[in-house]
Each structure stands twice: as C-alpha cells, then as structure tokens.
Design a protein around this motif. Sequence first.
Motif, PDB file in Angstrom:
ATOM      1  N   LYS A 151       0.841  -1.196   0.000  1.00 20.22           N
ATOM      2  CA  LYS A 151       0.000   0.000   0.000  1.00 20.22           C
ATOM      3  C   LYS A 151       0.874   1.244   0.000  1.00 20.22           C
ATOM      4  CE  LYS A 151      -4.299   1.479   2.135  1.00 20.22           C
ATOM      5  NZ  LYS A 151      -5.405   1.052   2.983  1.00 20.22           N
ATOM      6  N   GLY A 152       0.557   2.175  -0.861  1.00 21.40           N
ATOM      7  CA  GLY A 152       1.274   3.445  -0.851  1.00 21.40           C
ATOM      8  C   GLY A 152       2.352   3.570  -1.908  1.00 21.40           C
ATOM      9  N   ASP A 153       2.638   2.499  -2.639  1.00 21.50           N
ATOM     10  CA  ASP A 153       3.725   2.622  -3.617  1.00 21.50           C
ATOM     11  C   ASP A 153       3.244   2.515  -5.059  1.00 21.50           C
ATOM     12  OD1 ASP A 153       3.243  -0.068  -3.742  1.00 21.50           O
ATOM     13  OD2 ASP A 153       5.281  -0.714  -3.252  1.00 21.50           O
ATOM     14  N   ASP A 164      -4.332   3.491  -3.580  1.00 22.94           N
ATOM     15  CA  ASP A 164      -3.930   4.148  -2.339  1.00 22.94           C
ATOM     16  C   ASP A 164      -4.881   5.262  -1.935  1.00 22.94           C
ATOM     17  OD1 ASP A 164      -1.775   2.421  -2.558  1.00 22.94           O
ATOM     18  OD2 ASP A 164      -0.546   3.893  -3.606  1.00 22.94           O
ATOM     19  N   ASP A 165      -6.169   5.033  -2.156  1.00 17.29           N
ATOM     20  CA  ASP A 165      -7.153   6.065  -1.860  1.00 17.29           C
ATOM     21  C   ASP A 165      -8.428   5.346  -1.409  1.00 17.29           C
ATOM     22  OD1 ASP A 165      -9.034   8.072  -1.865  1.00 17.29           O
ATOM     23  OD2 ASP A 165      -8.512   8.870  -3.847  1.00 17.29           O
TER      24      ASP A 165
END
Lengths: 236, 236
Positions: free
Chosen positions: A49-51, A133-134
């Motif tokens: 998550k996040g990349d 990531d949202d």
Amino acid sequence: MRVEIWTDISCPWCYVGQARFEKALASFPHRADVEVVHRSFQLDPHRTKGDAEPIIGFLMRGKGWTREQAQANEDTLSRQSAALGLKYVMGRDHGYTFDMHRLLHFAKEQGRQRELLTLLYRANFAEERSVYDDDERLVDLAAEAGLDADAARKVLADPSAHAEDVHADLREAAAVGATGVPFFVLDRRFAVSGAQRPEVFTQALTKAWESRSSLPVVAGAAHGDACGPDGCPVPH
Amino acid sequence: MRVEIWTDISCPWCYVGQARFEKALASFPHRADVEVVHRSFQLDPHRTKGDAEPIIGFLMRGKGWTREQAQANEDTLSRQSAALGLKYVMGRDHGYTFDMHRLLHFAKEQGRQRELLTLLYRANFAEERSVYDDDERLVDLAAEAGLDADAARKVLADPSAHAEDVHADLREAAAVGATGVPFFVLDRRFAVSGAQRPEVFTQALTKAWESRSSLPVVAGAAHGDACGPDGCPVPH
C-alpha cells in the motif's frame, strides 16, 4: 454451472478478457444458469500500500524497455480495449490491489461483486484519476456498486476483513494451475487461460454445459442410503 | 474446493447423510478450503402448501405398507440417527418444503445457510412440533439462524422470492444425474450418491482435492493474451 474467473484489477488483459467473456455469455442460451464468480489473483504480490507508480515507468524499469516500447505496449492494449467499446486511458498507474480484492469478497457476500468489479476496472483503466492508495475512492465505488459505504469503509480499515478469502483464492489459483490471468475455470472441469476471443469462450461454455451429465459417481446409491421418488429404503 | 449437497428437508437419509459428511469434513485436513453449498431437491414435487400429514399414514398409503412396516422403517432411521448422536422423533410429519428451500437460498445470500439447514433438519426430525405449513415457525428458525425475522417473513410471504434459485437447483439436479438425495457433488468433478459412511466421504474429498491440479486447459495462454509475473505481452 459456475465460471470462476481469476483476475487482478491491475491486469489489462483481465479488463479485455472480462468483456470478451461477457460478450460470449450474453449470447449463451443457458446464461441464466451460469453463475460467475470473481477470484483474486495478485500480479505483483510484493507491492504494498502506498507505492503506486505510473505504468510507463514501471514497465521501463521492470522490463528494461524504452519509453517508446512501453508506450507501444499501452497503445496496443488501448486499441484492443477500444475494439470492445472499452475506454482505456494512457498513463494509468500500477499499484496495490489486495484491498480491492478484500472489498470484492465483501461485495460477493452482498451479491454485488460483478457491479464492483466492473467499476474497479473502469476506475483503473478508463478514468484519469488513480484508483490506488485512496480508500475513500474505493468507498465511493463500493457505494456506486450498491454497497453500504460505511460497511465498505470498515472492511477497508480492517486489514483482516476478508483477507483469508483472498488468500484462499490465491491458494486455489496455484492448485488449478493459474500462473497468469485472466484464468477461467468452468465447473472445475475445464480451464481457459487468457483473454481469448468470444468464440473460444462460447465453445468452452458449450463444452462444459454438455459435459455436466457425465459426472463420475465415485460412490453410488447401491452402497449408500438415499431417498428418491420411491421413498427412503432402509437396509435390512 | 466446493461441495454441493442436494437435499430435501423431508428426507431422513439427508439428515443422516449431512451428519456423516460433516463428520468426514471435520477431520479433513483442508477443510478450511472447502465451501459447502446446499442445493434444493424436492422428494415430493406435487405436494402443496397446507397438505402436511403424518409420515406413517403417508408411507402406508404411498407404499402399500402395513402400519408395522412403516413403523419399522422409522425405527431403523431413528437408530441410524442415534448412532450419529442425532435425535429422531417418531411420528414426524411429511409435507411441503419448497418455501424452506426459498428461505435457504435467502440464508445463503446472508451467509447463514448451514445454520438454517441444521435448524430445519432438527425441527423436522428431532422436535415434536411439525415444521410444516407454519410460516411463523420458519421465521423463528430463521431468526435463530441469525437472519432478520422481518426479512425472512417477507421472503416467505412472496412466493416468487428465490423461487427461481430453487428451480435452478432442481434443473441442475437433473443435469448432474441426481435422482435421489442426498447427492454430493465435489467440484463438479465427482459425485457421491446417498448417505455413505464417513470414510467414503473422506476418500471422495481426498480424491477431489488431489485431482484439482489436473484440470484440462481447453484453450491455453499460447493463443490467449494474459498477464503473468513477466508482464502483459501484447501480440505483434
């Protein structure tokens, strides 16, 4: 009859393959008796998550391609999508999909899996704004698919929610030999690998439908106790 | 892996067979990856709502038995049930089950099918009070199974609710060759007919589990477009 489709949201051939399969299914005479189930697959299992990152950069780095080669790959996918009436934006992102699979399992429980899958594909391939990531973006899509927004938000906020369902699908993918996606399994009797032409799906559906009656009975009523039109005989 | 079990609530061998199957499943090492689905079957498809009757009279009339023969049949079923720790009341009724199947499909949607099936069997075979022709009794059982009572009442009051799901199961029963119940179908690859001994179910579960990897690919990736660990190659 049941068709299980292993897919990942980040997989363009899954987006195309789903549409080709649905085209075949729409003209299949027994479509009312075909249940379609989404199964989770992770194309990029190490991503977290996040990349999320732009697909072009990912292809250049991951495959050693030039920008032109990566762009040409996307161009082809865009044309294949357009041939099916599907929009395909250039410059999409590539990212973490595990939470989307968890949400798809929640949607399955609520009878809204196909709706959510269609919206996730559209969000990833046909819309400018990244779907990765949202969580609130995913909540909005879940609500659009007919799910309760608060319930969807809770699922996303709890990493254990439906995680085991996703893991079970991943284990099953390995068991049935799905090393790439989309991977279609018809009644656990036949498999179709890849985004085949609609005619191939029509043939596979027909073959699976016709073979339903040839199920081998490994232990039969001769040695078992059963009730039928003549009642429930008991052993003497 | 998925096991579909065609049953009818009025079928004593289904009550016994379910318990024998669950005994085998409880000790199956991959039980966490086995999904069990109830499928509807009608032992007595011409029976309608409101015409429940004591089983003894039904057996005497339907099979031309004496009261002693009918009673002996019930005695045997009672002993087979007791051997599994299942209570079996003498003097049960026989009646209309279509609405119970509709309710079981509603329960499936809510993830409560097994709970409701267990309670329906118990109500029919282990409790003095008849389970037939009494919607409020079914609503109480639905609530005990964890379903919303008002929602269950609505399903029962609307004869079209989940009726098509039941009919689809009945068509599938014919397609897979289930002429009597219980009828077990493992991953649509193998069938087991009747209330076999737990060891037979263990063998069938093991066989179906081990054969998962031998799924024939009728159309493979060589002719289809797929994404895998190496990306999403496009045709040239």
